[in-house]
Design a protein around this motif. Structure first.
Motif, PDB file in Angstrom:
ATOM      1  N   GLY A  88     -22.297  18.969   8.377  1.00  0.00           N
ATOM      2  CA  GLY A  88     -22.446  18.098   7.214  1.00  0.00           C
ATOM      3  C   GLY A  88     -21.121  17.687   6.585  1.00  0.00           C
ATOM      4  O   GLY A  88     -20.081  18.263   6.863  1.00  0.00           O
ATOM      5  N   GLU A  89     -21.187  16.681   5.683  1.00  0.00           N
ATOM      6  CA  GLU A  89     -19.973  16.215   5.015  1.00  0.00           C
ATOM      7  C   GLU A  89     -19.947  16.635   3.543  1.00  0.00           C
ATOM      8  O   GLU A  89     -18.926  16.543   2.884  1.00  0.00           O
ATOM      9  N   ALA A  90     -21.089  17.115   3.015  1.00  0.00           N
ATOM     10  CA  ALA A  90     -21.120  17.549   1.614  1.00  0.00           C
ATOM     11  C   ALA A  90     -21.865  18.878   1.534  1.00  0.00           C
ATOM     12  O   ALA A  90     -22.726  19.160   2.358  1.00  0.00           O
ATOM     13  N   SER A  91     -21.521  19.679   0.534  1.00  0.00           N
ATOM     14  CA  SER A  91     -22.103  21.002   0.410  1.00  0.00           C
ATOM     15  C   SER A  91     -23.442  20.959  -0.302  1.00  0.00           C
ATOM     16  O   SER A  91     -23.555  20.412  -1.397  1.00  0.00           O
ATOM     17  N   ALA A  92     -24.461  21.543   0.343  1.00  0.00           N
ATOM     18  CA  ALA A  92     -25.791  21.584  -0.273  1.00  0.00           C
ATOM     19  C   ALA A  92     -25.769  22.445  -1.527  1.00  0.00           C
ATOM     20  O   ALA A  92     -26.458  22.163  -2.505  1.00  0.00           O
ATOM     21  N   GLY A 145     -26.761  19.504   7.837  1.00  0.00           N
ATOM     22  CA  GLY A 145     -25.644  19.241   6.939  1.00  0.00           C
ATOM     23  C   GLY A 145     -25.832  17.931   6.213  1.00  0.00           C
ATOM     24  O   GLY A 145     -26.095  16.907   6.845  1.00  0.00           O
ATOM     25  N   LEU A 146     -25.693  17.966   4.887  1.00  0.00           N
ATOM     26  CA  LEU A 146     -25.898  16.763   4.083  1.00  0.00           C
ATOM     27  C   LEU A 146     -24.935  15.660   4.516  1.00  0.00           C
ATOM     28  O   LEU A 146     -23.746  15.901   4.698  1.00  0.00           O
ATOM     29  N   GLY A 147     -25.475  14.464   4.677  1.00  0.00           N
ATOM     30  CA  GLY A 147     -24.643  13.304   4.974  1.00  0.00           C
ATOM     31  C   GLY A 147     -24.388  13.082   6.451  1.00  0.00           C
ATOM     32  O   GLY A 147     -23.733  12.122   6.827  1.00  0.00           O
ATOM     33  N   SER A 148     -24.904  13.978   7.309  1.00  0.00           N
ATOM     34  CA  SER A 148     -24.671  13.797   8.740  1.00  0.00           C
ATOM     35  C   SER A 148     -25.974  13.409   9.432  1.00  0.00           C
ATOM     36  O   SER A 148     -26.932  14.184   9.447  1.00  0.00           O
ATOM     37  N   LEU A 149     -25.998  12.206  10.019  1.00  0.00           N
ATOM     38  CA  LEU A 149     -27.196  11.764  10.737  1.00  0.00           C
ATOM     39  C   LEU A 149     -27.412  12.586  12.009  1.00  0.00           C
ATOM     40  O   LEU A 149     -28.532  13.056  12.247  1.00  0.00           O
TER      41      LEU A 149
END
Lengths: 343, 251
Positions: free
Chosen positions: A314-318, A263-267
């Protein structure tokens, strides 16, 4: 909540502790009990790719720059470490930071001219530069020994101490990976990370808020390159062998798939993505899954973007990011001076 | 008193189209000025010229006596110009607090080294400015909520809070009332008045004549890229040139 803390964003100490116990106690214990050195290699590979994925998370997941050539910076680090070790006899504690710096320098030089490119044009530029670096590794035979690759004897030497025993090598990789990821965590979970997130969400708007977008993009790209280089040094010294095939475009896509799957934005997502995409094919090795690995990775990337655009956590949609990459492509610069694709 | 913002002979051409044609106007310290005009009059273009998004074809723009028309948008923001956007541009995947913090980050700056060393000073300054801006618009209770989950009306205030977190001297609002109903517009008018009383200079670009006429001290009217009026609301209302531009009446 203290005044300087951002609300609701602190990684809980309990979770950190659990991860540290798993990495430094439970996993080595399990590996020791299993007693197969091959499993140590898998564990090292998972950690190296967790670091690669975490470093791409910073630039793609947080700052929203689609990086399609990450494996090349990994390769620059690996070759730097291998050459320094074989030609100058430098030990791992010296080659590792130098490998990081070499990859960071290349990333910085790549970033200078490309950062003003709009969205998808930047992605294509990273793809092209990744391929160029790959071709250099393949064809600059005098230095890189071309497709034969470079063999490192007595690979993991820490000054006079031989750390190449699997159980010790595991700890070396674990310490470097954990420290690097903690640094990346500190950057992405701070006001610095917020500034990068604003670039991902709407960089023009961020600029109107006083954020120096180009400087931050170059910085994050360089930092990401540094940690890819460190991962390269880990690979060179633990595998004992580097060859161009390990740094090809498919590897860049593999790392991107980890970031998108998590997921984008998640380490944590990026790390989970690495564990799944390296661990699962190894588990399925008996079913000859290795033959179809790239096919499976491609399918995973494709279906995650379509059906699970926020990945696992994630916090943003790919999907949104991809859409905006293309939407920005045929928009002329507002001043209509620079041609298409330039800001 | 000298002008805070002065626009001198500004022209902007897009190919054969002259979007802004030799416009001269100014805004004094602590003034609340409205900029109105029919669709396509060049309001948003003028706005983008001031905030550095679009370069000028001719003329000059000064802010606090400094020429700003060659500066980058972030430099202009650093000098103390905060803006909002006509078609809401919030950061949807960030929390309300994190959205607003970007304004404070822009004003204070962030560095890799100070972040890695966890220096308290810069982080506290950003945090204080962010909370102050959230309090000013009354969004502190929703600080941890995702910006995408706010109602349309609240998002407008979120955008204003983000600009306020810059701690600007001049706030330029691009059609803040667009899409709001009458009650909400009334609330917004009171809010803008309060900001103005608090010492802020405001340039309000607006479609809604009623809002502009009720709160602005002075109104600048654009039509087809030219300035056709620049006077207090009561005078502008009676100006035949303005009526013609808006209603297309032959005189």
């Amino acid at each position: 909540m203290s005044a300087s803390e951002r609300p609701g964003k602190g990684l809980s100490r309990l979770l950190t502790l659990a991860i540290l116990i798993a990495v430094f106690a439970l996993a080595p214990a399990a590996l020791y009990l299993a007693g197969r050195s091959y499993l140590y290699q898998v564990a090292n590979l998972i950690m190296i790719f967790a670091l690669l994925s975490a470093s791409m998370h910073l630039v793609t997941g947080v700052a929203g720059l689609l990086q399609l050539g990450h494996a090349a910076f990994y390769g620059v680090g690996a070759y730097t470490a291998a050459l320094l070790a074989t030609r100058f006899g430098l030990p791992f504690p010296a080659t590792m930071p130098l490998a990081g710096l070499a990859a960071a320098l290349v990333a910085f030089l790549v970033a200078l001219p490309t950062m003003r490119l709009v969205s998808i044009y930047f992605a294509v530029a990273t793809l092209g530069i990744g391929q160029m670096l790959y071709l250099i590794m393949l064809n600059w035979v005098d230095v890189t020994k071309g497709p034969n690759g470079i063999l490192l004897f007595n690979a993991l030497r820490i000054f006079n101490f031989d750390a190449s025993k699997p159980a010790i090598a595991y700890y070396v990789v674990a310490v470097v990976t954990v420290v690097s990821i903690l640094v990346i965590h500190r950057l992405s979970h701070s006001y610095y990370g917020n500034a990068l997130r604003a670039l991902r969400e709407d960089d023009q708007c961020a600029e109107a808020m006083g954020v120096e977008t180009v400087r931050l993009k170059i910085q994050s790209f360089t930092i990401s390159g540094f940690f890819a280089g460190v991962a390269g040094a880990l690979w060179a010294h633990t595998a004992g062998y580097v060859s161009p095939a390990d740094f090809s475009f498919t590897v860049s896509i593999l790392i991107l798939s980890m970031v998108v799957l998590g997921g984008l934005g998640s380490l944590p997502g990026a790390i989970v993505g690495a564990v799944i995409l390296i661990g699962l094919p190894e588990l399925l090795r008996e079913f000859k899954a290795g033959d179809y690995r790239n096919l499976i990775i491609g399918l995973v990337l494709f279906s995650v973007i379509l059906f699970l655009p926020r990945g696992l956590i994630g916090e943003a949609s790919a999907l949104d990011l991809m859409r905006r990459q293309f939407a920005g492509a045929w928009r002329r610069a507002p001043d209509r001076r620079g041609g298409m694709g330039w800001r | 008193m000298t002008a805070l913002l002065s626009i001198e002979g500004v022209t902007r051409r897009f190919g054969g189209l002259t979007a802004i044609d030799d416009v001269t106007a100014s805004l004094r310290h602590h003034e609340l000025v409205g900029l109105i005009g029919p669709n396509g009059a060049g309001k948003t273009t003028l706005f983008n010229l001031i905030s550095g998004f679009t370069p000028l074809s001719a003329g000059a723009i000064y802010f606090k006596g400094r020429r700003i028309d060659r500066l980058k948008p972030f430099d202009i923001a650093h000098l103390g110009v905060g803006r909002t956007f006509q078609n809401l541009r919030i950061f949807p995947n960030m929390s309300v607090f994190d959205n607003v913090s970007v304004g404070a980050i822009g004003a204070q700056g962030v560095g890799v080294v100070s972040t890695l060393l966890r220096r308290r000073g810069p982080a506290e300054a950003i945090s204080e400015q962010t909370w102050a801006a959230l309090r000013a618009v009354g969004l502190e209770a929703q600080a941890t909520e995702l910006a995408a989950n706010l109602s349309y009306g609240r998002r407008k205030y979120l955008e204003i809070a983000r600009a306020l977190a810059l701690d600007p001297e001049l706030l330029i609002l691009d059609e803040p009332a667009a899409g709001l109903n009458d009650t909400e517009t009334q609330g917004l008018a009171d809010f803008i008045r309060r900001l103005h009383k608090g010492g802020l200079s405001i340039l309000l670009v607006e479609h809604d004549m009623k809002l502009v006429m009720s709160i602005c001290q002075r109104v600048v009217v654009l039509a087809s890229g030219r300035k056709i009026a620049d006077a207090p609301p009561a005078v502008v209302k009676a100006d035949p040139a303005v009526l013609e531009a808006y209603l297309g009446v032959e005189t």
